[in-house]
Design a protein around this motif. Structure first.
Motif, short mmCIF file in Angstrom:
data_model
loop_
_atom_site.label_atom_id
_atom_site.label_comp_id
_atom_site.label_asym_id
_atom_site.label_seq_id
_atom_site.Cartn_x
_atom_site.Cartn_y
_atom_site.Cartn_z
N TYR A 32 0.92 -1.25 0.00
CA TYR A 32 -0.08 0.00 0.07
C TYR A 32 0.84 1.06 -0.07
CZ TYR A 32 -3.60 3.56 1.63
OH TYR A 32 -4.36 4.42 1.79
N TYR A 36 0.59 11.89 0.38
CA TYR A 36 -0.20 13.11 0.90
C TYR A 36 0.29 14.26 0.41
CZ TYR A 36 -2.01 9.58 4.20
OH TYR A 36 -2.85 8.64 4.83
N GLN A 38 0.72 18.45 2.00
CA GLN A 38 0.52 19.09 3.20
C GLN A 38 0.92 20.52 2.82
OE1 GLN A 38 3.56 18.32 6.35
NE2 GLN A 38 1.67 18.89 7.92
N LYS A 42 -0.91 23.45 7.85
CA LYS A 42 -2.06 22.44 7.55
C LYS A 42 -1.68 20.87 7.62
CE LYS A 42 -4.63 25.86 6.43
NZ LYS A 42 -5.22 25.94 4.96
N ARG A 43 -2.52 20.20 8.10
CA ARG A 43 -2.46 18.74 8.20
C ARG A 43 -2.11 18.22 6.62
NH1 ARG A 43 -8.71 17.79 9.65
NH2 ARG A 43 -8.74 20.13 9.87
N PRO A 44 -1.54 17.03 6.84
CA PRO A 44 -1.38 16.29 5.44
C PRO A 44 -2.73 15.51 5.20
CG PRO A 44 0.17 15.49 7.22
CD PRO A 44 -0.80 16.25 8.03
N LEU A 46 -4.50 12.90 2.20
CA LEU A 46 -4.37 12.09 1.13
C LEU A 46 -4.93 12.60 -0.14
CD1 LEU A 46 -3.77 9.00 0.67
CD2 LEU A 46 -6.01 8.48 0.71
N ASP A 49 -3.77 7.03 -3.72
CA ASP A 49 -3.04 5.93 -3.15
C ASP A 49 -2.97 4.86 -4.35
OD1 ASP A 49 -5.33 5.09 -0.87
OD2 ASP A 49 -5.46 5.16 -2.96
N ARG A 51 -2.47 0.47 -4.61
CA ARG A 51 -2.04 -1.00 -4.10
C ARG A 51 -1.36 -1.55 -5.22
NH1 ARG A 51 -7.44 -2.06 -0.19
NH2 ARG A 51 -7.60 0.37 0.03
N PHE A 89 4.37 14.10 0.50
CA PHE A 89 5.02 13.02 1.12
C PHE A 89 4.51 11.62 0.40
CE2 PHE A 89 6.82 15.08 4.51
CZ PHE A 89 6.08 16.07 5.21
N ASN A 93 3.33 1.07 3.53
CA ASN A 93 3.19 0.32 4.85
C ASN A 93 4.27 -0.66 4.95
OD1 ASN A 93 2.34 -1.61 2.51
ND2 ASN A 93 0.67 -2.34 3.51
N LYS A 99 0.51 0.06 9.18
CA LYS A 99 1.43 1.02 9.70
C LYS A 99 2.13 1.37 8.52
CE LYS A 99 5.99 0.89 12.30
NZ LYS A 99 6.84 0.00 13.27
N VAL A 100 2.31 2.51 8.39
CA VAL A 100 2.90 3.39 7.13
C VAL A 100 4.43 4.02 7.56
CG1 VAL A 100 1.16 3.48 5.68
CG2 VAL A 100 1.65 5.46 6.96
N PHE A 102 6.59 7.07 6.29
CA PHE A 102 6.73 8.32 5.44
C PHE A 102 8.15 8.60 4.73
CE2 PHE A 102 2.54 10.13 5.37
CZ PHE A 102 1.75 9.40 6.69
#
Lengths: 112, 112
Positions: A32, A36, A38, A42-44, A46, A49, A51, A89, A93, A99-100, A102
């Motif tokens: 995965y 992102y 940012q 501000k916040r990251p 998405l 993505d 797979r 970014f 995973n 868990k990813v 960055f």
């Protein structure tokens, strides 16, 4: 654990040009790969993505490609606009888990 | 849904004090992640929960840090005692089944 490397750290392009950001990962079990965006203060968020069961995914001006053999993936932004200016970014995973890890980020500046 | 909610948005405290950061995930999400972001170290995963159970806390820097998730709608990250090197932006993120992560606005912590 997973190690994600991201290049370049900074990127300046003229408005309307394309931008490409590249990442490599170390864990062959990773399946995965999110990206992102940012903006300053501000916040990251998405933006796209992918797979491991596909090699490419596209959403309007944004596309991501994945090469599992070489363990690298890339973000492509076409027809860049000033509002694309931000830090991007990549992430991967670990061992197929949620868990990813960055990458270190790419600061993209689109010059009007 | 209001998205991931974090409080406080800004926290300034003196070295040695206890700091508690709070997070409310998106309703229905079963994964919750705590991250720390600094210029030097980038975006680091501290700990994550699945169905309120801590799954991986290997990113927690030391025993001064602890996190809890007493129910599906609330989590805390506590630092006791705080140190100047803990100054950072702390993000909480949630996801459904561990895939797309939605970040909160972050808490900017300054320890003097």
């Amino acid at each position: 654990g997973e190690n994600v490397e991201q290049h370049p750290s900074t990127l300046s392009v003229q408005e309307g040009d394309s931008a490409v950001i590249k990442c490599t990962y170390s864990d062959s079990a990773s399946n995965y790969f999110p990206w992102y965006k940012q903006e300053l203060g501000k916040r990251p968020q998405l933006i796209i993505d992918i797979r491991s069961n596909v090699g490419e995914k596209k959403d309007q001006r944004i596309a991501v490609t994945l090469n599992k053999t070489a363990k690298h993936f890339s973000l492509h932004i076409t027809e860049t606009q000033p509002e694309d200016s931000a830090v991007y970014f990549c992430a991967a995973n670990s061992g197929g888990y949620q868990k990813v890890t960055f990458g270190t980020g790419t600061k993209l500046q689109v010059i009007p | 849904d209001a998205g991931v909610i974090q409080s406080p948005r800004h926290e300034v405290t003196e070295m040695g004090q206890e700091v508690t950061l709070r997070c409310k995930p998106i309703s229905g999400h079963d994964y919750l992640f705590w991250y720390r972001q600094t210029m030097m170290r980038g975006l680091e995963l501290l700990i994550y929960f699945n169905n309120n159970v801590p799954i991986d806390d290997s990113g927690m820097p030391e025993d001064r840090f602890s996190a809890k998730m007493p129910n599906a709608s609330f989590s805390t990250l506590k630092i006791q005692p705080s140190e100047p090197r803990d100054s950072a932006v702390y993000f909480c993120a949630s996801s459904f089944q561990g895939w797309e992560q939605y970040f909160g606005p972050g808490t900017r912590l300054t320890v003097t």
